[in-house]
Scaffold this motif. Structure first.
Motif, mmCIF file in Angstrom:
data_model
loop_
_atom_site.group_PDB
_atom_site.id
_atom_site.type_symbol
_atom_site.label_atom_id
_atom_site.label_comp_id
_atom_site.label_asym_id
_atom_site.label_seq_id
_atom_site.Cartn_x
_atom_site.Cartn_y
_atom_site.Cartn_z
ATOM 1 N N SER A 146 -9.872 -12.049 10.365
ATOM 2 C CA SER A 146 -8.458 -12.159 9.439
ATOM 3 C C SER A 146 -7.308 -11.562 10.301
ATOM 4 C CB SER A 146 -8.545 -11.091 8.133
ATOM 5 O OG SER A 146 -8.492 -9.841 8.402
ATOM 6 N N VAL A 147 -7.441 -10.986 11.184
ATOM 7 C CA VAL A 147 -6.330 -10.503 12.131
ATOM 8 C C VAL A 147 -6.177 -11.591 13.107
ATOM 9 C CG1 VAL A 147 -6.096 -8.583 13.999
ATOM 10 C CG2 VAL A 147 -7.079 -7.760 11.875
ATOM 11 N N ALA A 148 -7.190 -12.138 13.331
ATOM 12 C CA ALA A 148 -7.012 -13.282 14.471
ATOM 13 C C ALA A 148 -6.369 -14.446 13.821
ATOM 14 C CB ALA A 148 -8.385 -13.907 15.023
ATOM 15 N N LEU A 149 -6.533 -14.559 12.556
ATOM 16 C CA LEU A 149 -5.931 -15.753 11.740
ATOM 17 C C LEU A 149 -4.508 -15.534 11.453
ATOM 18 C CD1 LEU A 149 -8.751 -17.146 9.732
ATOM 19 C CD2 LEU A 149 -7.770 -18.177 11.659
ATOM 20 N N TRP A 150 -4.359 -14.235 10.769
ATOM 21 C CA TRP A 150 -3.054 -13.852 10.347
ATOM 22 C C TRP A 150 -2.300 -12.702 10.888
ATOM 23 C CZ3 TRP A 150 -7.197 -14.373 6.539
ATOM 24 C CH2 TRP A 150 -7.177 -15.430 6.110
ATOM 25 N N GLY A 151 -2.649 -12.203 11.967
ATOM 26 C CA GLY A 151 -2.117 -11.338 12.787
ATOM 27 C C GLY A 151 -2.078 -9.816 11.969
ATOM 28 N N VAL A 152 -0.987 -9.180 12.212
ATOM 29 C CA VAL A 152 -0.744 -7.931 11.641
ATOM 30 C C VAL A 152 -1.247 -7.752 9.988
ATOM 31 C CG1 VAL A 152 0.787 -5.822 11.272
ATOM 32 C CG2 VAL A 152 0.778 -7.067 13.331
ATOM 33 N N PRO A 153 -0.563 -8.607 9.252
ATOM 34 C CA PRO A 153 -0.917 -8.685 7.667
ATOM 35 C C PRO A 153 -2.476 -8.629 7.701
ATOM 36 C CG PRO A 153 0.773 -10.205 8.116
ATOM 37 C CD PRO A 153 0.541 -9.567 9.252
ATOM 38 N N GLY A 154 -3.235 -9.374 8.454
ATOM 39 C CA GLY A 154 -4.584 -9.500 8.341
ATOM 40 C C GLY A 154 -5.296 -8.126 8.528
ATOM 41 N N LEU A 155 -4.483 -7.301 9.311
ATOM 42 C CA LEU A 155 -5.132 -6.164 9.467
ATOM 43 C C LEU A 155 -4.857 -4.882 8.457
ATOM 44 C CD1 LEU A 155 -6.199 -4.029 12.005
ATOM 45 C CD2 LEU A 155 -3.958 -3.574 12.542
ATOM 46 N N TYR A 156 -3.442 -4.765 8.063
ATOM 47 C CA TYR A 156 -3.319 -4.019 7.168
ATOM 48 C C TYR A 156 -3.514 -4.353 5.689
ATOM 49 C CZ TYR A 156 1.317 -5.905 6.011
ATOM 50 O OH TYR A 156 2.292 -6.781 5.690
ATOM 51 N N ILE A 157 -3.544 -5.407 5.111
ATOM 52 C CA ILE A 157 -3.508 -5.718 3.753
ATOM 53 C C ILE A 157 -5.121 -5.631 3.409
ATOM 54 C CG2 ILE A 157 -3.996 -7.559 2.298
ATOM 55 C CD1 ILE A 157 -1.358 -8.789 3.356
ATOM 56 N N PRO A 158 -6.243 -5.908 4.371
ATOM 57 C CA PRO A 158 -7.726 -5.435 3.545
ATOM 58 C C PRO A 158 -7.858 -3.975 3.865
ATOM 59 C CG PRO A 158 -7.730 -7.175 5.532
ATOM 60 C CD PRO A 158 -6.427 -6.859 5.261
ATOM 61 N N ALA A 159 -6.982 -3.228 4.622
ATOM 62 C CA ALA A 159 -7.110 -1.609 4.421
ATOM 63 C C ALA A 159 -6.303 -1.097 3.215
ATOM 64 C CB ALA A 159 -6.495 -0.948 5.724
ATOM 65 N N LEU A 160 -5.408 -1.825 2.926
ATOM 66 C CA LEU A 160 -4.777 -1.444 1.726
ATOM 67 C C LEU A 160 -5.483 -1.621 0.328
ATOM 68 C CD1 LEU A 160 -1.880 -0.308 0.779
ATOM 69 C CD2 LEU A 160 -1.304 -2.757 0.636
ATOM 70 N N ALA A 161 -6.083 -2.994 0.644
ATOM 71 C CA ALA A 161 -6.986 -3.179 -0.631
ATOM 72 C C ALA A 161 -8.075 -2.308 -0.801
ATOM 73 C CB ALA A 161 -7.567 -4.765 -0.547
ATOM 74 N N LEU A 162 -8.912 -1.695 0.193
ATOM 75 C CA LEU A 162 -9.646 -0.617 0.290
ATOM 76 C C LEU A 162 -9.452 0.828 -0.070
ATOM 77 C CD1 LEU A 162 -11.785 -1.825 3.394
ATOM 78 C CD2 LEU A 162 -12.441 -1.873 1.099
ATOM 79 N N VAL A 163 -8.314 0.900 -0.435
ATOM 80 C CA VAL A 163 -7.704 2.388 -0.882
ATOM 81 C C VAL A 163 -8.372 2.499 -2.045
ATOM 82 C CG1 VAL A 163 -5.700 3.709 -1.564
ATOM 83 C CG2 VAL A 163 -5.876 2.429 0.667
ATOM 84 N N PRO A 164 -8.195 1.880 -3.153
ATOM 85 C CA PRO A 164 -8.971 2.328 -4.517
ATOM 86 C C PRO A 164 -10.457 2.446 -4.415
ATOM 87 C CG PRO A 164 -7.628 0.386 -4.814
ATOM 88 C CD PRO A 164 -7.572 0.508 -3.317
ATOM 89 N N VAL A 165 -10.986 1.709 -3.433
ATOM 90 C CA VAL A 165 -12.521 1.720 -3.258
ATOM 91 C C VAL A 165 -12.701 2.910 -2.640
ATOM 92 C CG1 VAL A 165 -14.246 0.937 -2.018
ATOM 93 C CG2 VAL A 165 -12.914 -0.585 -3.114
#
Length: 68
Positions: free
Chosen positions: A38-57
């Motif tokens: 996801s980082v390779a495809l979408w750059g920085v948003p591919g890095l932080y959006i999955p991390a943000l989504a894992l906060v509730p987990v």
């Protein structure tokens, strides 16, 4: 073995334990590879959006751990 010897003999791991460990390691490897893709495809948003989504987990896991 003497009465004062406190070292226990090492226990052999079973096949079921080995399979469980391999499944966990494979799951982690697939997760990390997906995140890297996801980082390779979408750059920085591919890095932080999955991390943000894992906060509730992570929050839920902390509650589960604290409840015992």
């Amino acid at each position: 073995m003497t009465a004062t010897d406190t070292h226990a003999a090492p226990q052999a791991t079973t096949d079921a334990e080995t399979i469980t460990v391999l499944r966990i390691l494979l799951s982690v490897a697939v997760f990390v590879a997906g995140w890297a893709t996801s980082v390779a495809l979408w750059g920085v948003p591919g890095l932080y959006i999955p991390a943000l989504a894992l906060v509730p987990v992570a929050w839920g896991m902390l509650i589960v751990i604290s409840r015992g």
